[in-house]
Design a protein around this motif. Structure first.
Motif, mmCIF file in Angstrom:
data_model
loop_
_atom_site.group_PDB
_atom_site.id
_atom_site.type_symbol
_atom_site.label_atom_id
_atom_site.label_comp_id
_atom_site.label_asym_id
_atom_site.label_seq_id
_atom_site.Cartn_x
_atom_site.Cartn_y
_atom_site.Cartn_z
ATOM 1 N N UNK A 91 -11.054 -34.422 -4.469
ATOM 2 C CA UNK A 91 -10.958 -33.001 -4.197
ATOM 3 C C UNK A 91 -11.073 -32.406 -6.133
ATOM 4 N N UNK A 92 -11.461 -32.893 -6.674
ATOM 5 C CA UNK A 92 -12.083 -32.137 -8.551
ATOM 6 C C UNK A 92 -13.241 -31.556 -8.178
ATOM 7 N N UNK A 93 -13.388 -30.757 -8.853
ATOM 8 C CA UNK A 93 -15.153 -29.991 -9.138
ATOM 9 C C UNK A 93 -15.542 -29.703 -10.892
ATOM 10 N N UNK A 94 -16.360 -29.721 -10.890
ATOM 11 C CA UNK A 94 -17.117 -29.073 -12.354
ATOM 12 C C UNK A 94 -17.663 -27.871 -11.763
ATOM 13 N N UNK A 95 -17.447 -26.869 -12.849
ATOM 14 C CA UNK A 95 -17.403 -25.540 -12.561
ATOM 15 C C UNK A 95 -18.309 -25.034 -13.599
ATOM 16 N N UNK A 96 -18.983 -24.093 -13.494
ATOM 17 C CA UNK A 96 -18.380 -22.994 -14.395
ATOM 18 C C UNK A 96 -18.061 -21.098 -14.182
ATOM 19 N N UNK A 97 -17.184 -21.417 -15.283
ATOM 20 C CA UNK A 97 -16.482 -20.037 -14.161
ATOM 21 C C UNK A 97 -17.069 -18.772 -15.173
ATOM 22 N N UNK A 98 -16.609 -17.645 -14.549
ATOM 23 C CA UNK A 98 -16.887 -16.340 -16.064
ATOM 24 C C UNK A 98 -15.420 -15.929 -16.259
ATOM 25 N N UNK A 99 -15.007 -15.794 -17.108
ATOM 26 C CA UNK A 99 -13.668 -15.506 -17.727
ATOM 27 C C UNK A 99 -13.333 -13.771 -18.752
ATOM 28 N N UNK A 100 -12.930 -13.738 -18.239
ATOM 29 C CA UNK A 100 -12.686 -12.196 -19.554
ATOM 30 C C UNK A 100 -11.967 -13.154 -20.546
ATOM 31 N N UNK A 101 -11.550 -12.870 -21.689
ATOM 32 C CA UNK A 101 -11.638 -13.119 -23.110
ATOM 33 C C UNK A 101 -10.506 -12.195 -23.563
ATOM 34 N N UNK A 102 -8.869 -12.369 -23.614
ATOM 35 C CA UNK A 102 -8.237 -11.066 -24.044
ATOM 36 C C UNK A 102 -8.346 -10.134 -25.480
ATOM 37 N N UNK A 103 -9.630 -10.432 -26.094
ATOM 38 C CA UNK A 103 -10.980 -9.856 -27.254
ATOM 39 C C UNK A 103 -11.405 -8.469 -26.195
ATOM 40 N N UNK A 104 -11.701 -8.658 -24.828
ATOM 41 C CA UNK A 104 -12.344 -8.615 -23.911
ATOM 42 C C UNK A 104 -14.292 -8.515 -23.971
ATOM 43 N N UNK A 105 -14.008 -9.665 -24.692
ATOM 44 C CA UNK A 105 -15.641 -10.073 -24.226
ATOM 45 C C UNK A 105 -15.456 -10.992 -22.910
ATOM 46 N N UNK A 106 -16.319 -11.693 -22.621
ATOM 47 C CA UNK A 106 -16.550 -11.941 -21.136
ATOM 48 C C UNK A 106 -17.466 -13.468 -21.241
ATOM 49 N N UNK A 107 -17.257 -14.213 -21.542
ATOM 50 C CA UNK A 107 -18.023 -15.966 -21.372
ATOM 51 C C UNK A 107 -17.922 -16.101 -20.200
ATOM 52 N N UNK A 108 -19.512 -17.645 -19.844
ATOM 53 C CA UNK A 108 -19.206 -18.445 -19.189
ATOM 54 C C UNK A 108 -18.863 -19.440 -19.889
ATOM 55 N N UNK A 109 -18.187 -20.584 -18.696
ATOM 56 C CA UNK A 109 -16.938 -21.169 -19.497
ATOM 57 C C UNK A 109 -17.357 -22.761 -18.521
ATOM 58 N N UNK A 110 -17.207 -23.661 -18.915
ATOM 59 C CA UNK A 110 -17.725 -24.728 -17.595
ATOM 60 C C UNK A 110 -16.177 -25.318 -17.945
ATOM 61 N N UNK A 111 -16.063 -25.949 -16.932
ATOM 62 C CA UNK A 111 -14.715 -26.905 -16.599
ATOM 63 C C UNK A 111 -14.755 -27.130 -15.446
ATOM 64 N N UNK A 112 -13.162 -27.770 -15.819
ATOM 65 C CA UNK A 112 -13.211 -28.932 -14.705
ATOM 66 C C UNK A 112 -12.114 -28.732 -13.728
ATOM 67 N N UNK A 113 -12.034 -28.002 -12.286
ATOM 68 C CA UNK A 113 -11.028 -27.671 -11.173
ATOM 69 C C UNK A 113 -10.533 -28.887 -10.832
ATOM 70 N N UNK A 114 -9.282 -28.943 -10.971
ATOM 71 C CA UNK A 114 -8.408 -30.101 -11.361
ATOM 72 C C UNK A 114 -6.995 -28.819 -9.811
ATOM 73 N N UNK A 115 -6.872 -30.086 -8.854
ATOM 74 C CA UNK A 115 -5.579 -29.794 -8.147
ATOM 75 C C UNK A 115 -4.237 -29.480 -8.763
ATOM 76 N N UNK A 116 -4.023 -30.470 -9.883
ATOM 77 C CA UNK A 116 -2.946 -30.839 -10.203
ATOM 78 C C UNK A 116 -2.145 -32.206 -10.222
ATOM 79 N N UNK A 117 -1.605 -32.890 -10.733
ATOM 80 C CA UNK A 117 -0.963 -33.984 -10.479
ATOM 81 C C UNK A 117 0.647 -33.548 -11.047
ATOM 82 N N UNK A 118 0.960 -35.341 -10.691
ATOM 83 C CA UNK A 118 2.569 -35.417 -10.737
ATOM 84 C C UNK A 118 2.588 -37.037 -11.584
#
Length: 174
Positions: free
Chosen positions: A11-38
């Motif tokens: 239930x883990x994904x490697x993805x490219x996501x569109x992110x709006x940064x606080x400085x107003x720029x938009x980027x495409x960021x590669x990240x691991x989407x993880x459901x969390x852990x205990x």
């Protein structure tokens, strides 16, 4: 937030996501989407800590760490903690105290680890491990664990973070 999944594993994904940064720029960021852990710090009645000696294929070696596991779909962090404690140690606990959260890999993963202290332990059943889990449960003192951290015998980040938070919150004294 739009994203493109590059790869899925469990239930883990490697993805490219569109992110709006606080400085107003938009980027495409590669990240691991993880459901969390205990992550669970199990403390026995005599003040010892249950620690796992677990073989980790990603590192191709044995490491010392606290019990922990990935949150399943629609599972609350506390329920994950209760389940993982039983599966990985063979013990249940009558009390779970939340310690807060940890972000272990913020540069490339959205995983949030939920930290818990488990007390009033009781034997539940034998271990119920996943196919890729090889675990020995050991009972050790806080001073032993601290020495292992100092000597790089414990290098696992979630273990160090959970122990530090528990000590800062007054759950560990020796």
């Amino acid at each position: 937030m739009s994203h493109t999944v590059l790869h899925r594993w469990k239930n883990i994904q490697l993805a490219e996501i569109d992110v709006a940064l606080p400085n107003g720029k938009s980027i495409r960021h590669t990240t691991i989407i993880h459901p969390g852990a205990a992550v669970i710090l199990p403390i026995t009645e005599d003040g010892k800590i249950l620690l796992l000696r677990q073989f980790r294929p990603s590192l191709n070696k044995w490491i010392l760490e606290l019990p922990a596991g990935t949150i399943e779909t629609n599972e609350a962090p506390i329920d994950c903690a209760m389940r993982e404690l039983i599966e990985e140690t063979g013990y249940g606990a009558k009390r779970f105290e939340p310690l807060g959260q940890c972000s272990p890999l913020a540069g490339f993963c959205d995983e949030i680890q939920h930290l818990f202290v488990a007390t009033d332990l009781y034997p539940n059943h034998s271990l119920s491990l996943d196919d890729d889990e090889i675990i020995d449960v050991i009972k050790v003192s806080l001073s032993e664990i601290e020495n292992w951290i100092r000597n790089d015998e414990i290098t696992d980040g979630k273990t160090i973070a959970c122990l530090s938070k528990a000590k800062l919150c007054g759950f560990l004294t020796e």
